[in-house]
Design an enzyme around this catalytic site. Sequence first.
Site, PDB file in Angstrom:
ATOM      1  N   GLU A  63       0.804  -1.221   0.000  1.00  0.00           N
ATOM      2  CA  GLU A  63       0.000   0.000   0.000  1.00  0.00           C
ATOM      3  C   GLU A  63       0.842   1.279   0.000  1.00  0.00           C
ATOM      4  O   GLU A  63       0.944   1.993   1.003  1.00  0.00           O
ATOM      5  CB  GLU A  63      -0.983  -0.029   1.181  1.00  0.00           C
ATOM      6  CG  GLU A  63      -1.937  -1.215   1.068  1.00  0.00           C
ATOM      7  CD  GLU A  63      -3.010  -1.261   2.147  1.00  0.00           C
ATOM      8  OE1 GLU A  63      -2.880  -0.544   3.154  1.00  0.00           O
ATOM      9  OE2 GLU A  63      -3.975  -2.033   1.974  1.00  0.00           O
TER      10      GLU A  63
ATOM     11  N   GLU B 154      -4.567  -8.931  -1.658  1.00  0.00           N
ATOM     12  CA  GLU B 154      -5.154  -8.802  -0.311  1.00  0.00           C
ATOM     13  C   GLU B 154      -6.595  -8.362  -0.387  1.00  0.00           C
ATOM     14  O   GLU B 154      -6.952  -7.431  -1.108  1.00  0.00           O
ATOM     15  CB  GLU B 154      -4.362  -7.806   0.541  1.00  0.00           C
ATOM     16  CG  GLU B 154      -4.852  -7.739   1.977  1.00  0.00           C
ATOM     17  CD  GLU B 154      -4.120  -6.692   2.808  1.00  0.00           C
ATOM     18  OE1 GLU B 154      -2.888  -6.564   2.629  1.00  0.00           O
ATOM     19  OE2 GLU B 154      -4.768  -6.006   3.606  1.00  0.00           O
TER      20      GLU B 154
END
Length: 501
Positions: free
Chosen positions: A220, A322
């Site tokens: 991220e 994810e």
Amino acid sequence: MKTSRYSILPLLILTLMSCTSEKKESKSLNVEVYETSESGNKLTRIMEFSKVDSSAVIKLLPEQKFQTITGFGGSFTESSAYLLNKLSKKNRDTILQAYFGEDGARYSLTRTHIASCDFSLSNYTYAPVADDVELESFNIEEDRDDLIPMIKDAQAISKDGFHIIASPWTSPPWMKDNNAYVGGKLLPKYYDAFALYFSKYVDAYKAEGIDIWGLTPVNEPHGNGNNWESMHFSPEEETDFVQNHLGPKLEADGFGEVNILGYDQNRKGIKEWVDEMYKDEASSKYFDGLAIHWYESTYDYFPEELQYAHEKAPEKYLIETEGCIDSEIPAWQDDAWYWKKEATDWGYDWREDDKKYLHPKYAPVNRYARDIIGCLNNWVDGWVDWNMVLDRQGGPNWFENWCVAPVIVDPDADAVYFTPLYYTMAHFSKYIRPGAEVIGVDNADKDLMVTAAKNLDGTIAVVIFNEGKDSKDFRLTLGEETVSVNINQQAIQTIIIPTKN
């Protein structure tokens, strides 16, 4: 009355067409049907088929071939591994067999974290000594009690093996402009040291008998609101790091076969990242694909963005690394909760008003089934769930960032609960195997979501999701063969068509 031969001819043609149609309908398609449903099926084999000659036809088109499947699975986290070690050997083995055994979900693609993440018990790094640019202090001791044993036990169980994608949530803090685990940016003077960090990690895990198949430069890169371990990269910065530091370093150290997947965050940001990553031959050389998450919306799977990523680099991987039901504490031994529109994600409470429509209340099973099928129908070749095991609180988690996992345990009572999410994942991972090709589907019933793939052994797996509150009848056809099937309300089915002899 004399009958003209021209008036008889249409009758003959009509009769022949009718006979041909009846002949086609009489060829029965041999299938096995497995269903998970709100009504209580849990990957249950369905033995009674529909008696309704439905006009809704799902036609398989194996001549239409799309992406090759890399795999499906979940993530090895310190939290999951720690919980497994708190259970009895019997229950620990039951869970690992359920995920990796031949009679279980047969996970084939997994992920783990490089040093600590939110689903660790504390913050830690493999290189704790500041300004140790040669990383002489590098060690993976923190992983030896829980994480490494979990991975190795899974390896011992898995007949076909599985790939592992590894991601750091941050570099060692001393390499960043804020000298902290949370937030900040990697200082350019430490780009080479961070590339070495990856190489040492791959080498250390290889020494443990664990091969790392893929890496992402950071989890991220847009950050996570500065809540837990994170490190910011722009598309330009990450591309520079991979092109001029990470890629060449892995190649020089003999790890050039390790796949580098860029980005590793939400799908809405795909365009700006692939435009930079795949800008030219030099920038794209070391990128083997794109890693994506679903948190921008766990309802909308963003088909236009996925299509754009594929068209930009059709030969590269496109893997969802994810996804989970977040911002929720899991329901314990209550299957009904997983089928009801009660669960929310982070955006339901915290998203900007003009983006809240992306975060409706939505049933957990529906999120998974809808997203995986939507991904497979838009060029995604791998889908990885987040934690494999969590406790009744949705942890442990040092930041108290509670989430839901397919398997929930109560370590104090040595109890295990396989939620409907486990069976939902298994509908894909167990039956659509690595190397399968996604094939075309002509679906006449728009209330059903459908995807299909042909495995290397010739079997075809068709996954069908009925989100509606009514059961549905449909006919599945392959060439001249057909079978009538009924799917329950709120249900997911996998239909297996055996290899033709």
